[in-house]
Write a protein that holds these residues in place. Sequence first.
Motif, PDB file in Angstrom:
ATOM      1  N   ARG A  90      74.488  80.606  58.034  1.00  0.00           N
ATOM      2  CA  ARG A  90      73.028  80.070  58.159  1.00  0.00           C
ATOM      3  C   ARG A  90      72.057  80.484  57.189  1.00  0.00           C
ATOM      4  O   ARG A  90      70.881  80.947  57.560  1.00  0.00           O
ATOM      5  N   ARG A 103      66.858  92.579  62.194  1.00  0.00           N
ATOM      6  CA  ARG A 103      68.342  92.584  62.440  1.00  0.00           C
ATOM      7  C   ARG A 103      69.095  91.861  61.203  1.00  0.00           C
ATOM      8  O   ARG A 103      69.975  92.385  60.606  1.00  0.00           O
ATOM      9  N   GLU A 104      68.479  90.412  61.076  1.00  0.00           N
ATOM     10  CA  GLU A 104      69.111  89.737  59.821  1.00  0.00           C
ATOM     11  C   GLU A 104      68.850  90.347  58.389  1.00  0.00           C
ATOM     12  O   GLU A 104      69.907  90.547  57.643  1.00  0.00           O
ATOM     13  N   HIS A 173      80.033  87.839  60.079  1.00  0.00           N
ATOM     14  CA  HIS A 173      79.009  87.174  60.976  1.00  0.00           C
ATOM     15  C   HIS A 173      79.824  86.948  62.446  1.00  0.00           C
ATOM     16  O   HIS A 173      80.825  86.857  62.600  1.00  0.00           O
ATOM     17  N   THR A 174      78.956  87.327  63.250  1.00  0.00           N
ATOM     18  CA  THR A 174      79.286  87.074  64.486  1.00  0.00           C
ATOM     19  C   THR A 174      78.186  86.513  65.578  1.00  0.00           C
ATOM     20  O   THR A 174      76.894  86.447  64.768  1.00  0.00           O
ATOM     21  N   GLU A 175      78.520  85.596  66.266  1.00  0.00           N
ATOM     22  CA  GLU A 175      77.449  84.635  66.938  1.00  0.00           C
ATOM     23  C   GLU A 175      77.265  85.598  68.507  1.00  0.00           C
ATOM     24  O   GLU A 175      78.302  86.014  68.749  1.00  0.00           O
ATOM     25  N   PRO A 176      76.049  85.724  69.017  1.00  0.00           N
ATOM     26  CA  PRO A 176      75.969  86.323  70.348  1.00  0.00           C
ATOM     27  C   PRO A 176      76.480  85.293  71.029  1.00  0.00           C
ATOM     28  O   PRO A 176      76.596  83.969  71.093  1.00  0.00           O
TER      29      PRO A 176
ATOM     30  N   GLN B  28      68.651  84.415  67.986  1.00  0.00           N
ATOM     31  CA  GLN B  28      69.948  85.023  68.289  1.00  0.00           C
ATOM     32  C   GLN B  28      69.658  86.501  68.254  1.00  0.00           C
ATOM     33  O   GLN B  28      70.729  87.016  68.781  1.00  0.00           O
ATOM     34  N   GLY B  31      69.822  87.633  71.678  1.00  0.00           N
ATOM     35  CA  GLY B  31      71.168  87.638  72.271  1.00  0.00           C
ATOM     36  C   GLY B  31      72.014  88.726  71.679  1.00  0.00           C
ATOM     37  O   GLY B  31      72.639  89.515  72.219  1.00  0.00           O
ATOM     38  N   PHE B  32      71.709  89.401  70.660  1.00  0.00           N
ATOM     39  CA  PHE B  32      72.423  90.568  70.068  1.00  0.00           C
ATOM     40  C   PHE B  32      71.991  91.621  71.136  1.00  0.00           C
ATOM     41  O   PHE B  32      72.788  92.592  71.262  1.00  0.00           O
ATOM     42  N   ARG B  35      73.382  91.731  74.437  1.00  0.00           N
ATOM     43  CA  ARG B  35      75.104  92.167  74.367  1.00  0.00           C
ATOM     44  C   ARG B  35      75.050  93.611  74.111  1.00  0.00           C
ATOM     45  O   ARG B  35      76.358  94.020  74.100  1.00  0.00           O
ATOM     46  N   TYR B  38      73.036  95.243  69.001  1.00  0.00           N
ATOM     47  CA  TYR B  38      72.104  95.635  68.197  1.00  0.00           C
ATOM     48  C   TYR B  38      71.041  96.576  68.763  1.00  0.00           C
ATOM     49  O   TYR B  38      70.695  96.277  69.841  1.00  0.00           O
TER      50      TYR B  38
END
Lengths: 182, 81
Positions: A90, A103-104, A173-176, B28, B31-32, B35, B38
Amino acid sequence: MSIDADKRSAQLNRLLAEKDARIRQHRDRPLPGWLASRRNRRIVALTPVLPLIAGFYAGTLPDGVARSALMAAVAVLSVAGILLLRTATRLLDSAPDRLLDEREISERNLAYRLAHGLVVVLISLLALMAIADGLVRKAGSGSLVDGDGWISITITAVLVGAMIPAAVLAWRHTEPLGGTED
Amino acid sequence: MHNRLPVLRAERGVSRSDLAAAVGVNTQTIGFLERGDYGPSLELALRICAWFDLPVEAVFSLTPFAPMSAQLYPTKTGEPR
């Protein structure tokens, strides 16, 4: 004079906002179905291996059409690989910081750190090849790389080096769970 | 780091994207966080808590939270179920 500067500044801001909107739109799109699985993303992350092998092999070929054709293929593979890797991540490797959250940014920083190690390995490999080539030449038994072969090898290293950060991001890369759904 | 984000979101009927927009992160990332993949920065944690209007310890914890049912309906001895 001041009015011109204001106009230019406003135009620049507008272009920047349009570019940011395009990147944001691209990043908000869900990953294509075939990139949804981690296994497939990891396969895509290995894309740089193809131009690396082809480019290094091209370097060992004698000057001629075969090498040029192989290097053209390496260039196409590299560009396609970078586009593919950017889709898989992405655009995380190329988006400006202002469009990313904490986070990114930390994910990208970690990927750059790992990629730096891999680029050092790549450069070390080049150095070892150069040393081996020099030794073979000194021994008078020909050379490992003929003619302009080093140019091909160096270009390959640059292209692959440019792909490595995105490849590391794609690998990690992981997707939630549930993707971006609410 | 453990958190009660999914419960709080469900309770208030807030979507991930609404919460993300309110605290200034990517959808996202919520979401992290939910879960547990993070751990947020102090600034983000405080922004989330301010948005829910709750103290930090009500939203985040270093130890797992007791189930809500056990907190709402303790056993006769007063201990969580």
